[in-house]
Design an enzyme around this catalytic site. Structure first.
Site, PDB file in Angstrom:
ATOM      1  N   LEU A 329       0.825  -1.213   0.000  1.00 61.47           N
ATOM      2  CA  LEU A 329       0.000   0.000   0.000  1.00 61.47           C
ATOM      3  C   LEU A 329       0.854   1.257   0.000  1.00 61.47           C
ATOM      4  CD1 LEU A 329      -2.632  -1.036   2.699  1.00 61.47           C
ATOM      5  CD2 LEU A 329      -3.019  -0.868   0.234  1.00 61.47           C
ATOM      6  N   GLN A 331       4.878   3.167   1.489  1.00 68.38           N
ATOM      7  CA  GLN A 331       6.153   3.103   2.192  1.00 68.38           C
ATOM      8  C   GLN A 331       6.249   4.332   3.072  1.00 68.38           C
ATOM      9  OE1 GLN A 331       9.087   0.888   1.824  1.00 68.38           O
ATOM     10  NE2 GLN A 331       9.519   2.062   3.688  1.00 68.38           N
ATOM     11  N   GLY A 332       6.425   4.121   4.332  1.00 62.88           N
ATOM     12  CA  GLY A 332       6.557   5.257   5.231  1.00 62.88           C
ATOM     13  C   GLY A 332       7.903   5.255   5.893  1.00 62.88           C
ATOM     14  N   GLY A 333       8.129   6.243   6.726  1.00 61.45           N
ATOM     15  CA  GLY A 333       9.413   6.382   7.386  1.00 61.45           C
ATOM     16  C   GLY A 333       9.747   5.196   8.269  1.00 61.45           C
ATOM     17  N   VAL A 337       3.968  -0.776   4.163  1.00 64.61           N
ATOM     18  CA  VAL A 337       2.646  -1.230   4.582  1.00 64.61           C
ATOM     19  C   VAL A 337       2.013  -2.084   3.482  1.00 64.61           C
ATOM     20  CG1 VAL A 337       0.388  -0.486   5.411  1.00 64.61           C
ATOM     21  CG2 VAL A 337       2.392   0.923   5.844  1.00 64.61           C
ATOM     22  N   ASP A 448       4.227  13.222  13.674  1.00 66.93           N
ATOM     23  CA  ASP A 448       4.414  13.118  12.231  1.00 66.93           C
ATOM     24  C   ASP A 448       3.091  13.307  11.507  1.00 66.93           C
ATOM     25  OD1 ASP A 448       5.862  12.892   9.930  1.00 66.93           O
ATOM     26  OD2 ASP A 448       6.137  10.717  10.034  1.00 66.93           O
TER      27      ASP A 448
END
Ligand SMILES: *[C@@H]1O[C@H](CO)[C@@H](O)[C@H](O)[C@H]1NC(C)=O
Ligand SMILES: *[C@@H]1O[C@H](CO)[C@@H](O)[C@H](O)[C@H]1NC(C)=O
Ligand SMILES: *[C@@H]1O[C@H](CO)[C@@H](O)[C@H](O)[C@H]1NC(C)=O
Ligand SMILES: *[C@@H]1O[C@H](CO)[C@@H](O)[C@H](O)[C@H]1NC(C)=O
Ligand SMILES: *[C@@H]1O[C@H](CO)[C@@H](O)[C@H](O)[C@H]1NC(C)=O
Ligand SMILES: *[C@@H]1O[C@H](CO)[C@@H](O)[C@H](O)[C@H]1NC(C)=O
Ligand SMILES: *[C@@H]1O[C@H](CO)[C@@H](O)[C@H](O)[C@H]1NC(C)=O
Ligand SMILES: *[C@@H]1O[C@H](CO)[C@@H](O)[C@H](O)[C@H]1NC(C)=O
Length: 646
Positions: A329, A331-333, A337, A448
């Site tokens: 779904l 890409q975060g820090g 996901v 964040d």
């Protein structure tokens, strides 16, 4: 899928005569060595690196350069940082704060290189595994030329001017404490230049270094700009006057009473790079280690296995089709996901953490327990975790309509959100935050808040994602990432500069988000446009023309009174002084029109007074909370628990 943002944090300074100050936090070059730490060394090396970086920071604040050694033997880390001598203290700190986060790119997830140099135009940072403090030249020295030829006149004259200038600089700097700026203006062609040798490079070595730099930078002509980046010195020429000689030939007036720093808002991938880099700490264990680790977990596992928060790694692997790319779904820090379907048919979002939690499973599980207890209609619920597999996973409720960021990204090409939806999203996000800050038992600072962390459900109600994430990671293991975890454009100035964390940091980010949602974020805005959206809205506010900032995509289909109310609330939230920002519960009332909205009195600028208050100057205090300076009403004890969990 994941848009990569340009890194840009730009600062403009205004004085009475509108002279410009600039920390020149733009990258000239990042040079990583090709030597990497061996697997057994890696963890210690990175730990020493982070310790060295931590020790360098307060020294830079004090004397604008610093050299630190941490560790011994093969894992010793030598670190050196210095600002260009024409930068004043404030700009030096701003430049270095950014430089620090970016040098981590030499320490990527799988590999930790044993040396790296980052040349910014305003500052320099290098770490290595040997004593390089007196090094003058090295095989990694670089010459960087601009891509475009000089076009403002006679190229022959230009090239001659460049050569005369750099030669003169290289002679003058060694006699002048290793620093000189100047210009040549002959035949209607001006060239500007700066030469600096690093602190521990003595006079004769400085001369050697700059002479070498001159011989190489000459190859840049007739390009309009050139830089020679050596182990011992820095030399630059440009058609623009980039340095500051506003008051004296070298350095500048130390009294900055008149100056105001504007924190421009831009998106950034710093957070991502940073998180990825710091995770080198938590080296992912191999599957072979799985069995051994399981034994060690012992009694805790019995508890974990009984808990309904526990998901087996295998079941989550299956749910996501072994983390198949088609299920990704985003890409975060803190990790990527995936969408997953559990065996009972429930759809969930599964986050693969970049951090390995093996060493503190008990803490992690405990926190997951606490956070999963937090429930609010505007928060994406944490359902559980998996901590017994080769990597740690978090399981969240699945929120179908993507993130707010996707609706403002030209790439995704989604239908625009209507005014009513936007209003509802802003209100819901405010309610979710008010709950986190003031109503939930844990009292969480999100840290964040940004478009991509606000998800939309089937009815376009907002759900805040990733809250409490920072709680999962013990401070002592990830202090750098937690200090600068947020995304730069959304980060409150006091947090960027002093690492001071209160819930007003979230209020600031919320303000940026409100302004972005109302104004459409400026899909067409150029990433390097330093006249940020905040400045634009602020000046429209000054002219009483706030509604002009509303997203043109709406074609006028919006409530003018609601729009100007929301923008005014946004501006209240991004005021430079945290004390001036309202609390989230008041903001909810303001949005609901049951509370008067005061006029914002401060632009989203940082005044030197704010920046020079005590914590800024105290060595070692940069990334620590400062109870004595916390003027916020509540939040203080909460801040403490964030920064020092034990
Ligand atoms: C590193 O780079 C240098 C020169 O670029 C080269 O001579 C050397 O063999 C490289 N070392 C490794 C381990 O790749
Ligand atoms: C390295 O840093 C650690 C952590 O800050 C500190 O405890 C240690 O004394 C430092 N070692 C050296 C040699 O400076
Ligand atoms: C200057 O530094 C160079 C290189 O480190 C060294 O060889 C030389 O002896 C130094 N000269 C003086 C006068 O200290
Ligand atoms: C070399 O660097 C150190 C700092 O580590 C400095 O104290 C010393 O004076 C330098 N030596 C020379 C010869 O410049
Ligand atoms: C540029 O200047 C040089 C020296 O002044 C002169 O000889 C040359 O003709 C000029 N070139 C052009 C295109 O004007
Ligand atoms: C600063 O530099 C510019 C260009 O080199 C020069 O014209 C100006 O006189 C200098 N100002 C001071 C105060 O030295
Ligand atoms: C550069 O140095 C030469 C020789 O010392 C001198 O004649 C010339 O005026 C200098 N140029 C500038 C712009 O200072
Ligand atoms: C410099 O430019 C001015 C106006 O653009 C012109 O009048 C003058 O002749 C030029 N001088 C030289 C040396 O090219």
């Amino acid at each position: 899928m994941y848009r990569s943002f340009l890194i840009l944090l730009s600062f403009l300074c205004f004085s009475v005569n509108l002279s410009l100050s600039d920390p020149r936090a733009t990258q000239a070059a990042l040079i990583c060595t090709n030597r990497t730490a061996t697997v057994p060394e890696r963890q210690t090396f990175v730990a020493n690196f982070l310790a060295a970086l931590d020790a360098v920071t307060p020294l830079i604040l004090r004397q604008k350069y610093a050299a630190v050694i941490n560790g011994t033997g093969s894992t010793a880390v030598y670190a050196f940082g210095e600002c260009m001598k024409d930068l004043d203290g404030t700009d030096c700190n701003l430049c270095f704060a950014q430089c620090k986060t970016q040098v981590l790119r030499c320490l990527p997830f799988q590999r930790a290189t044993r040396g790296g140099r980052l040349f910014y135009d305003g500052c320099y940072l290098r770490y290595d595994d040997y004593d390089f403090f007196n090094e003058t030249l090295s095989t990694q020295d670089k010459t960087i030329c601009a891509s475009g030829d000089f076009s403002g006149g006679n190229k022959t004259v230009f090239s001659a001017n460049v050569l005369e200038l750099v030669r003169n600089l290289s002679v003058a700097a060694p006699k002048n404490d290793g620093f000189y700026v100047g210009s040549v203006d002959r035949g209607n062609v001006s060239v500007f230049g700066l030469a600096q040798c690093w602190e521990f490079v003595n006079g004769s070595a400085c001369e050697t270094c700059l002479t070498n730099a001159v011989s190489r930078i000459g190859s840049c002509t007739p390009k309009e700009e050139g830089r020679a980046l050596n182990a011992g010195c820095y030399l630059r020429y440009s058609t623009q006057k980039f340095y500051d000689n506003s008051t004296s030939p070298i350095g500048r007036n130390k009294s900055r009473g008149r100056l105001t720093v504007i924190l421009a808002v831009t998106s950034s991938s710093v957070a991502v790079a940073l998180m990825i880099a710091t995770t080198v700490f938590f080296v992912r264990r191999r599957v072979v280690e799985k069995r051994r680790a399981r034994k060690e977990l012992g009694a805790l596992l019995v508890t974990v296995n009984k808990s309904k928060l526990n998901f087996s790694y295998e079941s989550l692997e299956k749910a996501t089709n072994y983390f198949h790319l088609s299920n990704k779904l985003g890409q975060g820090g803190s990790g990527s996901v995936y969408k997953g379907t559990l065996s009972d048919g429930t759809t969930v979002a599964i986050k693969r953490l970049l951090f390995n939690t093996r060493q503190w499973v008990d803490h992690f599980f405990n926190e997951v327990n606490l956070i999963s207890g937090i429930q609010h209609k505007n928060l994406a619920k944490l359902l559980g975790c998996s901590i017994t597999g080769p990597e740690s996973l978090l399981v969240y409720e699945y929120v179908p309509n993507q993130s707010l960021h996707d609706y403002f990204s030209a790439k995704m090409n989604l239908p625009p959100l209507s005014w009513a939806m936007r209003y509802n999203i802003i209100l819901g996000t405010a309610e979710g935050l008010a709950y986190l800050h003031e109503e939930s038992e844990l009292r969480i600072i999100h840290r964040d808040i940004k478009l991509s962390n606000v998800l939309l459900d089937e009815d376009f109600n907002p759900k805040i994602a990733d809250f409490g994430l920072a709680r999962l990671f013990p401070e002592d293991k990830s202090h750098i990432s937690t200090a600068i975890a947020g995304t730069l454009g959304y980060m409150a100035p006091e947090y960027v500069v002093r690492g001071k964390l209160t819930e007003k940091v979230d209020v600031y980010s919320f303000g940026v988000l409100v302004i972005e949602v109302v104004s459409g974020k400026g899909k067409d805005s150029v990433p390097q446009d330093s006249r940020s959206i905040l400045q634009k809205v602020w000046s429209l506010h000054g002219n009483g023309r706030l509604c002009e900032a509303v997203d043109p995509v709406l074609e006028g289909n919006f409530q003018e009174d609601e729009a100007s109310r929301l923008l005014q609330i946004g501006l209240l939230c991004v005021q430079a002084s945290p004390e001036l920002r309202p609390s989230m519960s008041i903001i909810v009332k303001m949005i609901n029109d049951s509370h008067e909205i005061p006029q914002p009195t401060q632009p989203p600028f940082l005044s030197p007074a704010t920046m020079e208050s005590s914590p800024f100057r105290q060595p070692g205090s940069t990334y620590k909370s400062q109870p004595e300076s916390s003027t916020q009403s509540s939040g203080n004890s909460m801040t403490q628990s964030w920064i020092e969990p034990r």
